[in-house]
Enzyme design. Sequence first.
Site, short mmCIF file in Angstrom:
data_model
loop_
_atom_site.label_atom_id
_atom_site.label_comp_id
_atom_site.label_asym_id
_atom_site.label_seq_id
_atom_site.Cartn_x
_atom_site.Cartn_y
_atom_site.Cartn_z
N LYS A 113 25.67 8.19 38.40
CA LYS A 113 24.86 6.97 38.29
C LYS A 113 23.69 6.96 39.27
O LYS A 113 22.69 6.30 39.03
CB LYS A 113 25.74 5.73 38.45
CG LYS A 113 26.71 5.59 37.27
CD LYS A 113 27.36 4.24 37.18
CE LYS A 113 28.14 4.09 35.89
NZ LYS A 113 29.28 5.03 35.76
C1 LIG Z 1 29.93 5.37 34.60
C2 LIG Z 1 30.74 6.62 34.59
C3 LIG Z 1 31.11 7.27 33.38
C4 LIG Z 1 30.77 6.69 32.02
O1 LIG Z 1 29.41 6.76 31.73
P1 LIG Z 1 28.79 5.86 30.55
O2 LIG Z 1 27.33 6.00 30.67
O3 LIG Z 1 29.27 4.46 30.81
O4 LIG Z 1 29.33 6.41 29.26
C5 LIG Z 1 31.80 8.48 33.44
N1 LIG Z 1 32.16 9.00 34.63
C6 LIG Z 1 31.84 8.42 35.81
C7 LIG Z 1 32.28 9.05 37.07
C8 LIG Z 1 31.11 7.22 35.83
O5 LIG Z 1 30.80 6.63 37.01
#
Ligand SMILES: *Cc1c(COP(=O)(O)O)cnc(C)c1O
Length: 471
Positions: A113
């Site tokens: 993120k």
């Molecule tokens: C947010 C997240 C996901 C999921 O990603 P999306 O964009 O919501 O599909 C997967 N793995 C981790 C570690 C995350 O923080």
Amino acid sequence: MNYISTRGDRSERGFSEILLEGLAPDGGLYLPTHYPKIDDATLARWRGLSYADLAFEILGLYITDIPAADLRALVQRTYTPQVFGTTQIVPLKPLEAGLNLEALSNGPTLAFKDMAMQLLGNLFEYELKRRGQTLNILGATSGDTGSAAEYAMRGKQGVRVFMLSPNGRMSPFQQAQMFSLQDPNIHNLAIEGVFDDCQDIVKATSNDLAFKRKYRIGTVNSINWARLLAQVVYYFAGYFQATKSNAERVSFTVPSGNFGNICAGHVARMMGLPIHKLVAATNENDVLDEFFRTGTYRVRKGAETYETSSPSMDISKASNFERFVYDLLGRDGARVQKLFKDDVEQTGSFTLSGEEFKRIAGFGFVSGKSTHADRLATIRDTWERFGTMIDTHTADGLKVAREHTDAGVPMIVLETALPAKFAETIREALGRDPVRPAGLEGIESLPKRYTVLPVDAQRVKDYIASHCGEL
Ligand SMILES: *Cc1c(COP(=O)(O)O)cnc(C)c1O
């Protein structure tokens, strides 16, 4: 480039207009009016670019209301080896012939993120300054999103963050990551309840339109188009590292929850990046896997939403999924409105027609599911055979990737977090603690800055009101 809603409102808005907004006024999500097509010569030229230069080229196609020189400077300030650990920013880590991890988790909070949120921090600061405005970001988190938002917004001019988390319920590492921030514009509010209580307070506060306007409340959730756009870049960067010429194709497997990450892969593919398959990997919360297997999208109720050892994929509905469905249905906003507004909101689900379901193959999507036992086995196997320690979400991806590999097509699994964040499951799988990146060894013993509040929206509003002085 302009943006329209997935629910049929075709009035066009510029990037800067939608940057600070959530949903479109008709309840849909914003998408660009079209996807710019990347021709062979452009793809060949991009192959040689640094990550920041590549990001500038891609973002520049979609952000046409920020002067190019400003955008370039902003992107170059964002994607640096100082912040992301390597000059490649998203290095490929080969596991075995044709199977690679793409490292997206070397930013400040050790999850992918950061890739988008770090850019968003700089975009918000830029746009607010240009408008002479300020913004108070209100959010609820059980881990990854909140910390990524705080590390992106810390010290930024014109932005404050009020982040609610369930008191005592985050992992000690995640709590330390957030609560050790001493920046005056970051406010950690530990709510004496569970994550849903935090989310309810955020909803109640955002629904109080007078309060929202007076205190300029905004969000940074995953439906934000700028976040999705930032993620498109690493699909190109991964492709260039895994191939030698643009005649080759690759597949990506994406540990998925809200469908933001893999939707960026869909956008890259629509732009012409030679992607063979986009594999959506889910955990026990298999809303997406069910859809890609059956054509039925069924939102889960609270009791049917499981707490798993890959918690950032524990979703009851996939908030970005509507974007893909819009493209799948030939951008028919009325049909999307029927499926998401009428069917999902009233009955909790929709089912595609047989003809609509058949179209999915043309978009490259397939899916699979992984359980706690699969995660443990995959973490163990990857550690024993390759000496590589992976986190629980990446393990879900790797397990499902192996079910969808094709001879001669490199598979890239997106590494969405580092194992240091999920110590408990790593201990269960490997009987040892996860490795921790340098500099984070003693993070739990740093001084913490947070305020405990009861489950009471009014108390949260009062807190915000009394901490909204001059920035
Ligand atoms: C947010 C997240 C996901 C999921 O990603 P999306 O964009 O919501 O599909 C997967 N793995 C981790 C570690 C995350 O923080």
